[in-house]
Design a protein around this motif. Structure first.
Motif, PDB file in Angstrom:
ATOM      1  N   ASP A   1     -44.986 -62.641  38.704  1.00 30.25           N
ATOM      2  CA  ASP A   1     -45.396 -63.772  37.862  1.00 30.25           C
ATOM      3  C   ASP A   1     -44.215 -64.599  37.375  1.00 30.25           C
ATOM      4  O   ASP A   1     -44.395 -65.753  36.965  1.00 30.25           O
ATOM      5  N   THR A   2     -43.019 -64.022  37.384  1.00 31.09           N
ATOM      6  CA  THR A   2     -41.836 -64.783  36.970  1.00 31.09           C
ATOM      7  C   THR A   2     -41.050 -65.292  38.170  1.00 31.09           C
ATOM      8  O   THR A   2     -39.881 -65.682  38.044  1.00 31.09           O
ATOM      9  N   TYR A  18     -44.855 -73.889  29.808  1.00 35.05           N
ATOM     10  CA  TYR A  18     -46.212 -73.349  29.775  1.00 35.05           C
ATOM     11  C   TYR A  18     -46.972 -73.780  28.521  1.00 35.05           C
ATOM     12  O   TYR A  18     -48.197 -73.872  28.541  1.00 35.05           O
ATOM     13  N   ASN A  71     -48.253 -77.009  29.759  1.00 37.15           N
ATOM     14  CA  ASN A  71     -49.373 -76.745  30.672  1.00 37.15           C
ATOM     15  C   ASN A  71     -50.655 -76.439  29.903  1.00 37.15           C
ATOM     16  O   ASN A  71     -51.761 -76.755  30.357  1.00 37.15           O
ATOM     17  N   GLN A  99     -53.344 -67.190  31.486  1.00 40.08           N
ATOM     18  CA  GLN A  99     -53.563 -67.152  32.929  1.00 40.08           C
ATOM     19  C   GLN A  99     -53.501 -68.536  33.548  1.00 40.08           C
ATOM     20  O   GLN A  99     -53.015 -68.727  34.665  1.00 40.08           O
ATOM     21  N   LYS A 100     -53.953 -69.535  32.822  1.00 43.27           N
ATOM     22  CA  LYS A 100     -53.954 -70.902  33.326  1.00 43.27           C
ATOM     23  C   LYS A 100     -52.554 -71.526  33.287  1.00 43.27           C
ATOM     24  O   LYS A 100     -52.147 -72.232  34.217  1.00 43.27           O
ATOM     25  N   THR A 156     -47.371 -69.682  35.100  1.00 43.08           N
ATOM     26  CA  THR A 156     -47.398 -69.501  36.551  1.00 43.08           C
ATOM     27  C   THR A 156     -46.005 -69.185  37.084  1.00 43.08           C
ATOM     28  O   THR A 156     -44.997 -69.503  36.436  1.00 43.08           O
ATOM     29  N   PRO A 157     -45.895 -68.551  38.258  1.00 37.90           N
ATOM     30  CA  PRO A 157     -44.574 -68.284  38.848  1.00 37.90           C
ATOM     31  C   PRO A 157     -43.745 -69.550  39.028  1.00 37.90           C
ATOM     32  O   PRO A 157     -42.522 -69.515  38.907  1.00 37.90           O
ATOM     33  N   GLU A 158     -44.404 -70.669  39.310  1.00 34.93           N
ATOM     34  CA  GLU A 158     -43.674 -71.927  39.529  1.00 34.93           C
ATOM     35  C   GLU A 158     -42.920 -72.365  38.279  1.00 34.93           C
ATOM     36  O   GLU A 158     -41.855 -72.983  38.373  1.00 34.93           O
TER      37      GLU A 158
END
Length: 912
Positions: free
Chosen positions: A333-334, A498, A501, A618-619, A622-624
């Motif tokens: 995830d990272t 995030y 996001n 979760q939304k 993200t790894p990105e």
């Protein structure tokens, strides 16, 4: 060249997408008759692998391997064995990293003066330095705050940063993460740590567990990722950089078994405050803690890291969470390389270092149990991180701590507390005018609300929860009192991404939680000034105002010199108390504010559910987010690129710099050490009570113009606004020695009833600053002592808390007990730590600090030898008592005899 010898026939191979790697199988020891390997704590297994891999290299013997492989519960108490441990890497932050680089530069200068090769002084293991401790909250509450604070950071610190840029080019194996990237421990967790490391060994790749030491006590945060690492003093870290092992006594490992799951309303911060309280009560100083049990599978990686981060607060060396499926998930995830994730899984499973719920639980020296379902919302304070306070009892705790400020006595029931609030004298309320807004301050008013520090900002769940509390509050029409200094200082740039996001930034900013920087800020004492009207109101009316921060430290005088009460809390609770505006409240029953319709709003009305938080994490996470932010992590911004970029093997010292001076530790060093002598005619410079922290000994925050350090800077033409902090001035020993024992809340018994940097010069009895008295004593050839109570030197792994006393002329510290890192640092600087015998103390011996002292029996020391202290009282009467020399191992004795670790290493390198 082959680095590793296969003495036990343990070398084997693994293959996968990562290629072919070699490793040293722990199972080979079982094949040679060692019993019980599967029940060893994971902590012991990691250290055992380190021994197995290095056996036969002149440091590790076969007996070392067999001895540790035979570890059993209770063995540590009777064992005198010590094991050389060679960490895989070293992690530094800039407050401790600058003096470390300065010391290495000074060692190069010393080698050159002794006609040696200065490039022998070079890191022999990989080292990363993350610049994160220097940004201050000068600007806040606006969208321009971050840019302004970064600009001021470079204005203040360009000389320090130029030294680090020089080191980046001058030393091999040395990388620097520039300012504005994140907090060292979060960058380590999200990017630097690999869980399994690899190294070339004569053309073959060898895999082994990632391990490290760091110059910040919260290095332990990485234990949450299954990586064994802990904080050491900068002095020890420099020795490790130069190829020296750490010597570990037989580890004592305390297990903590988790069951259940966190209930609604509770966060990882509430859990960690409970764990801190439990383990501090159990007593785990200098011990290893390891988590086990089915509750681990209910605990996310970031929650684990939050707990491991707080190891120094409960005193443990390290707090390990074994590698499991959650570890692999976090690596993915990272944005870690899939090949690395596969290697981590294959290697840890092959070595028996991978935990599942079916894994046989290890045996421990002791086992504590905790049901996660019992955790309740909590804070800690007002002065110590181990003093957990249920949220419902915060008002009562605050009033009890500062009972002299209230006419009513501390209450014991909610009804009585509510009555006490109603009866508070109106004269305690002070009107403050901020621009065109009038507000009131009183005892308990929140002056600082800071989402800060590595403890929580690495944790998406609590950061998203904070944003959701802000969102719900704004939607109900709530606002934050403008008298409160609010700040958002995430641990990495990924956090801002995030939060964006998740569309939560606008709500945080609506409550004035604007981004102020990526760094420790408030938790390290870099909170910056309060608004002038607020500062005046607090000062003129002697108000006890409060800070609420999501950090890990709240020692007296640390957060802000005008803020007496400091409470640690989760990020969502930081937002909540900013909305409430006071800590003199029970948020479980009292309204947090009123909405636009005049209706009461309660905390429960704006608190998000676990499901709401989980879905948004979760939304948004993200790894990105991580891949993008760490793609160019070592390049720095335009400010970094414009810095002086000097190169060459020797650093060019500038005699006019007030930031960087060549430290004096090696200037007159001889090739051979002088014989150790007994100490005679000594005087006490400082006598203090229990729980004296390294913040008391060597503060990191701001300092006053009237202080010895402030006077030094004024004399050198530095304006008050450019003083910066003690932490930022650590590259200049002239500032740091003047700031030693410079905490404004220090209570030196020699000046009973007075706080701050004062002592009495003896025998004349003149009250002076500690620095001035020290200079007079040294001029007269008088050696000096510190006498203390329990837990002397707790808190941060601050090397200047040992370097400063050395430069003050302190030869020995006598205390009832020492915090682990500080004891090691004292030895590392050639100061003798002496411990009162069990049941004895300065009180039981009626010591006043006005006596003269002679310490005998130190010319031929052995580990933990008894040493005699002869005392002559003011009336001429004499007596003596026995102490234990806390040189805990043979290598400690060697370091002490050489005047410290670094002279020992330097002499060895000169002889090589």
């Amino acid at each position: 060249m082959t680095m590793y010898k296969d003495v036990f026939g343990a070398r084997s191979t693994l293959e996968g997408a990562y290629g072919t790697v070699h490793y040293y199988r722990l199972a080979a020891l079982a094949e040679r008759g060692v019993q019980g390997l599967d029940r060893l704590p994971f902590t012991i297994k990691v250290i055992l692998e380190n021994l197995l891999r290095h056996v036969g290299n002149d440091l590790v013997t076969e007996e070392d391997v067999r001895s540790l492989a035979g570890w059993t519960p209770g063995k540590a108490a009777s064992s005198e064995a010590e094991y050389p441990f060679l960490p895989g890497r070293v992690l530094l932050q800039d407050f401790t990293g600058v003096p470390a680089v300065a010391d290495l530069a000074a060692m190069r200068s010393a080698v050159a003066r002794l006609n040696g090769d200065p490039q022998k002084i070079n890191p022999l293991v990989p080292a990363d330095l993350v610049i994160d401790h220097s940004v201050q909250v000068d600007s806040f509450g606006s969208t321009t705050a971050f840019a302004r604070n970064v600009e001021r950071e470079y204005e203040r610190n360009s000389e320090r940063y130029a030294l680090l840029r020089w080191g980046q080019h001058a030393f091999s194996n040395f990388r620097v993460v520039p300012p504005g990237t994140g907090i060292v421990h979060q960058v380590n967790l999200e990017y630097l740590a690999s869980v399994v490391m690899t190294k070339d060994d004569d053309g073959e790749t060898v895999a082994y567990p990632d391990s490290l030491v760091g110059t910040d006590s919260h290095t332990t945060m990485i234990n949450g990722l299954g990586v064994l690492g802990w904080g050491v003093g900068g002095i020890e870290a420099e020795a490790v950089l130069l190829g020296q092992p750490l010597y570990l006594l037989t580890p004592e490992v305390i297990g903590m078994r988790l069951t259940g799951a966190l209930p609604e309303g509770a966060t990882a911060t509430d859990l960690v405050l409970t764990v801190t309280q439990m383990l501090r009560k159990r007593g785990v100083v200098a011990k290893f803690v390891e988590f086990t049990g089915p509750g681990l599978s209910q605990l996310g990686l970031a929650d684990r890291a939050t707990i491991s981060n707080m190891s120094p607060e409960f005193g443990a060396t390290a707090t390990l969470f074994p590698v499991d499926e959650e570890t692999l998930r976090y690596l993915r995830d990272t944005g870690r390389d899939p090949k690395l994730v596969e290697l981590v899984e294959h290697y840890t499973k092959a070595q028996g270092l991978f935990r599942t719920d079916e894994t046989v639980e290890p045996r421990f020296d002791d086992l504590l149990e905790l049901d996660l379902g019992t955790i309740e919302p909590s804070l800690a304070g007002p002065r110590r991180p181990q003093d957990r306070v249920p949220m419902s009892a915060l008002s009562q705790t605050f009033r009890s701590a500062y009972a002299d400020r209230f006419k009513t006595a501390p209450q014991t029931s909610q009804a009585a507390t509510a009555t006490a609030v109603a009866e508070r004298p109106t004269s305690q309320a002070v009107t403050v005018e901020l621009g065109h807004v009038q507000t009131q301050l009183t005892h308990g008013s929140v002056a600082i609300a800071a989402i800060t520090s590595c403890t929580n900002t690495s944790n998406p769940s609590v950061m998203i929860a904070a944003g959701l509390v802000a969102k719900h509050a704004v939607e109900r029409g709530l606002s934050v009192n403008p008298a409160i200094k609010t700040s958002l200082a995430p641990g990495s740039r990924a956090v801002i991404d995030y939060l964006q996001n998740a569309d939560l930034i606008p709500y945080l900013e609506a409550l004035r939680f604007h981004l102020v920087g990526f760094g420790c800020t408030t938790c390290i004492g870099n909170s910056g000034p309060l608004a002038e009207p607020v500062a005046e109101a607090v000062q003129d009316n002697d108000l006890v105002v409060a800070a609420v921060l999501s950090g890990n430290r709240n020692f007296e005088g640390r957060i802000h010199p005008q803020v007496r009460a400091s409470f640690l809390a989760s990020p969502p609770l930081v937002v909540a108390y900013a909305l409430a505006g006071t800590v003199d409240i029970d948020l479980t029953t009292d309204p947090i504010g009123t909405d636009a319709n005049g209706e009461n709003v309660y905390l429960r009305d704006i608190w998000p559910t676990q499901q709401e938080v989980r879905e948004l994490v979760q939304k948004a996470v993200t790894p990105e987010v991580f891949s993008k932010n760490y793609a160019h992590v070592f390049e720095g911004d335009e400010h970094w690129q414009k810095l002086s970029n000097a190169t060459g093997p020797l650093f060019e010292w500038d005699a006019n710099s007030t930031y960087i001076q060549e430290p004096p530790f090696f200037k007159d060093m001889s090739p051979e050490p002088e014989p150790v002598k007994d100490i005679s005619g000594a005087r006490v410079l400082v006598m203090v009570d229990d729980s004296i922290t390294t913040d008391h000994i060597s503060p990191a925050g701001s300092f006053a113009e009237k202080s010895p350090a402030g006077q030094y800077l004024v004399e050198h033409g530095v304006a008050r606004r450019d003083f910066n902090t003690y932490g930022a001035r650590r590259g200049n020993h002239e500032v740091m020695v003047r700031g030693t024992f410079g905490n404004i809340r220090l209570r030196n018994r020699l000046v009973d009833g007075k706080e701050g940097f004062y002592t009495v010069h003896l025998p004349d009895g003149e009250e002076q600053t500690i620095y001035d008295a020290s200079m007079q004593y040294q001029k007269d050839g008088v050696p000096l002592l510190v006498i203390a109570g329990k837990e002397y030197g707790s808190g941060s792994s601050r090397d200047w808390a040992a370097k400063g006393p050395l430069l003050l002329g302190i030869r020995a510290a006598i205390a009832e007990s020492f915090e682990r890192i500080h004891r090691s640092n004292l030895v590392g600087m050639g100061i003798l730590p002496l411990q009162f015998k069990q049941g004895e103390s300065k009180e039981s011996l009626n010591l006043t600090g006005r006596e003269t002292y002679e310490i005998t029996g130190i010319s031929s020391l052995k580990p933990r030898q008894e040493v005699t202290v002869n005392v002559t009282r003011e009336d001429g009467s004499t007596f003596s008592f026995q102490t234990i020399a806390r040189l805990d191992s043979a290598i400690d004795v060697t370091y002490y005899e050489n005047g410290g670790i670094l002279p020992t290493v330097l002499r060895r390198l000169l002889q090589a």
